[in-house]
Design a protein around this motif. Structure first.
Motif, mmCIF file in Angstrom:
data_model
loop_
_atom_site.group_PDB
_atom_site.id
_atom_site.type_symbol
_atom_site.label_atom_id
_atom_site.label_comp_id
_atom_site.label_asym_id
_atom_site.label_seq_id
_atom_site.Cartn_x
_atom_site.Cartn_y
_atom_site.Cartn_z
ATOM 1 N N PHE A 150 -34.579 6.672 75.460
ATOM 2 C CA PHE A 150 -33.836 5.422 75.534
ATOM 3 C C PHE A 150 -33.290 4.982 74.186
ATOM 4 O O PHE A 150 -32.327 4.225 74.121
ATOM 5 C CB PHE A 150 -34.706 4.307 76.122
ATOM 6 C CG PHE A 150 -35.095 4.535 77.547
ATOM 7 C CD1 PHE A 150 -34.194 5.073 78.455
ATOM 8 C CD2 PHE A 150 -36.356 4.224 77.993
ATOM 9 C CE1 PHE A 150 -34.543 5.290 79.771
ATOM 10 C CE2 PHE A 150 -36.721 4.434 79.311
ATOM 11 C CZ PHE A 150 -35.813 4.965 80.199
ATOM 12 N N ASP A 201 -28.315 5.860 76.698
ATOM 13 C CA ASP A 201 -28.332 4.405 76.617
ATOM 14 C C ASP A 201 -28.687 3.811 77.980
ATOM 15 O O ASP A 201 -27.986 4.059 78.961
ATOM 16 C CB ASP A 201 -26.969 3.893 76.164
ATOM 17 C CG ASP A 201 -26.962 2.397 75.952
ATOM 18 O OD1 ASP A 201 -28.042 1.844 75.675
ATOM 19 O OD2 ASP A 201 -25.882 1.788 76.063
ATOM 20 N N PRO A 202 -29.755 3.012 78.056
ATOM 21 C CA PRO A 202 -30.124 2.427 79.344
ATOM 22 C C PRO A 202 -29.293 1.218 79.734
ATOM 23 O O PRO A 202 -29.523 0.610 80.774
ATOM 24 C CB PRO A 202 -31.594 2.046 79.145
ATOM 25 C CG PRO A 202 -31.712 1.762 77.699
ATOM 26 C CD PRO A 202 -30.750 2.711 77.028
ATOM 27 N N GLY A 203 -28.338 0.857 78.910
ATOM 28 C CA GLY A 203 -27.472 -0.280 79.233
ATOM 29 C C GLY A 203 -28.103 -1.594 78.834
ATOM 30 O O GLY A 203 -28.733 -1.714 77.791
ATOM 31 N N ASP A 204 -27.965 -2.594 79.700
ATOM 32 C CA ASP A 204 -28.424 -3.937 79.369
ATOM 33 C C ASP A 204 -29.887 -4.185 79.749
ATOM 34 O O ASP A 204 -30.375 -5.294 79.639
ATOM 35 C CB ASP A 204 -27.545 -4.972 80.061
ATOM 36 C CG ASP A 204 -27.519 -4.790 81.571
ATOM 37 O OD1 ASP A 204 -28.008 -3.761 82.053
ATOM 38 O OD2 ASP A 204 -26.999 -5.695 82.250
ATOM 39 N N ALA A 205 -30.595 -3.177 80.155
ATOM 40 C CA ALA A 205 -32.011 -3.332 80.529
ATOM 41 C C ALA A 205 -32.867 -3.449 79.276
ATOM 42 O O ALA A 205 -32.514 -2.947 78.209
ATOM 43 C CB ALA A 205 -32.471 -2.142 81.354
ATOM 44 N N GLY A 241 -31.466 -1.382 84.842
ATOM 45 C CA GLY A 241 -30.162 -1.308 84.181
ATOM 46 C C GLY A 241 -29.398 -0.062 84.582
ATOM 47 O O GLY A 241 -29.195 0.223 85.754
ATOM 48 N N GLU A 242 -28.951 0.729 83.609
ATOM 49 C CA GLU A 242 -28.193 1.953 83.872
ATOM 50 C C GLU A 242 -29.046 3.051 84.510
ATOM 51 O O GLU A 242 -28.518 3.965 85.115
ATOM 52 C CB GLU A 242 -27.580 2.496 82.578
ATOM 53 C CG GLU A 242 -26.473 1.653 82.020
ATOM 54 C CD GLU A 242 -25.256 1.632 82.942
ATOM 55 O OE1 GLU A 242 -24.910 2.687 83.504
ATOM 56 O OE2 GLU A 242 -24.681 0.556 83.103
ATOM 57 N N ALA A 302 -28.458 3.420 88.139
ATOM 58 C CA ALA A 302 -27.215 4.084 88.549
ATOM 59 C C ALA A 302 -27.377 5.600 88.589
ATOM 60 O O ALA A 302 -26.798 6.262 89.452
ATOM 61 C CB ALA A 302 -26.086 3.698 87.605
ATOM 62 N N SER A 303 -28.119 6.171 87.661
ATOM 63 C CA SER A 303 -28.330 7.624 87.652
ATOM 64 C C SER A 303 -29.790 7.937 87.300
ATOM 65 O O SER A 303 -30.094 8.376 86.186
ATOM 66 C CB SER A 303 -27.389 8.291 86.652
ATOM 67 O OG SER A 303 -27.641 7.792 85.355
ATOM 68 N N SER A 336 -32.340 -4.886 88.564
ATOM 69 C CA SER A 336 -32.034 -5.493 87.271
ATOM 70 C C SER A 336 -32.991 -5.025 86.182
ATOM 71 O O SER A 336 -32.654 -5.058 85.005
ATOM 72 C CB SER A 336 -32.062 -7.014 87.386
ATOM 73 O OG SER A 336 -33.366 -7.433 87.740
#
Length: 184
Positions: free
Chosen positions: A124, A129-133, A48-49, A52-53, A45
């Motif tokens: 970032f 975009d790191p997403g919701d982190a 974030g993104e 994933a990668s 958590s």
């Protein structure tokens, strides 16, 4: 070992200078990738993104960080670099003891952390975009993780060595010369 001619030393210096970015990229990429992979398995958590990668984000950050690292290396050691590539001499590094050695280490670690923070903020904020982190958590992980990962491994080996030497059955291989070896 035979003495090398200044021409060969200059050639090797140029090859070293050309290979330094590749070495710096590979080392920083592996350390940052391992940091992201280890943290993704512990606390996904936080990333974030990035979880994933992790390879994509690690590559972007290292690519942004690499010119800063090279500029610092040239700024700090320009006399040595010039002696190597112009005169073909490899000067001895200055001998630093005590506080001076500690200050140089702190300076280098601080510069390394500053490059990581700046590169992470650039990536970032503008590139990926790191997403919701939370960005600041990612920046702290990016700056501190590649430093703590090797230090934690060194600490584990130190603890293992400490434990090994304090066993009751441990006998040092090299005793004092006047002692008889213990045969069990």
């Amino acid at each position: 070992m035979a003495e090398m001619s200044p021409r060969k030393v200059r050639r090797l210096g140029w090859l070293f200078m050309l290979g330094l970015p590749l070495y710096g990229f590979a080392l920083d990429f592996v350390l940052l990738l391992l940091t992201y992979v280890v943290l993704a398995s512990i606390a996904p958590s936080v990333l974030g993104e990035v979880a994933a990668s992790p390879a994509r984000f690690a590559a972007w950050i290292v690519l942004v960080r690499l010119p800063m690292m090279l500029a610092y290396a040239l700024a700090v050691g320009w006399r040595g670099w010039m002696a190597l590539v112009i005169r073909g001499e490899f000067p001895d590094p200055p001998v630093r003891k005590g506080w001076r050695r500690a200050l140089v280490k702190v300076r280098d670690w601080g510069a390394d952390a500053a490059w990581s923070v700046m590169a992470a903020l650039i990536v970032f904020d503008h590139v990926a975009d790191p997403g919701d982190a939370r960005v600041w958590q990612l920046v702290v992980v990016t700056a501190v993780g590649p430093f703590l990962l090797p230090e934690s491994v060194k600490g584990l080996f130190w603890l293992l060595r400490w434990w090994w030497r304090r066993r009751r059955t441990y006998h040092a291989r090299h005793g004092r010369p006047d002692e008889e070896p213990i045969n069990i």
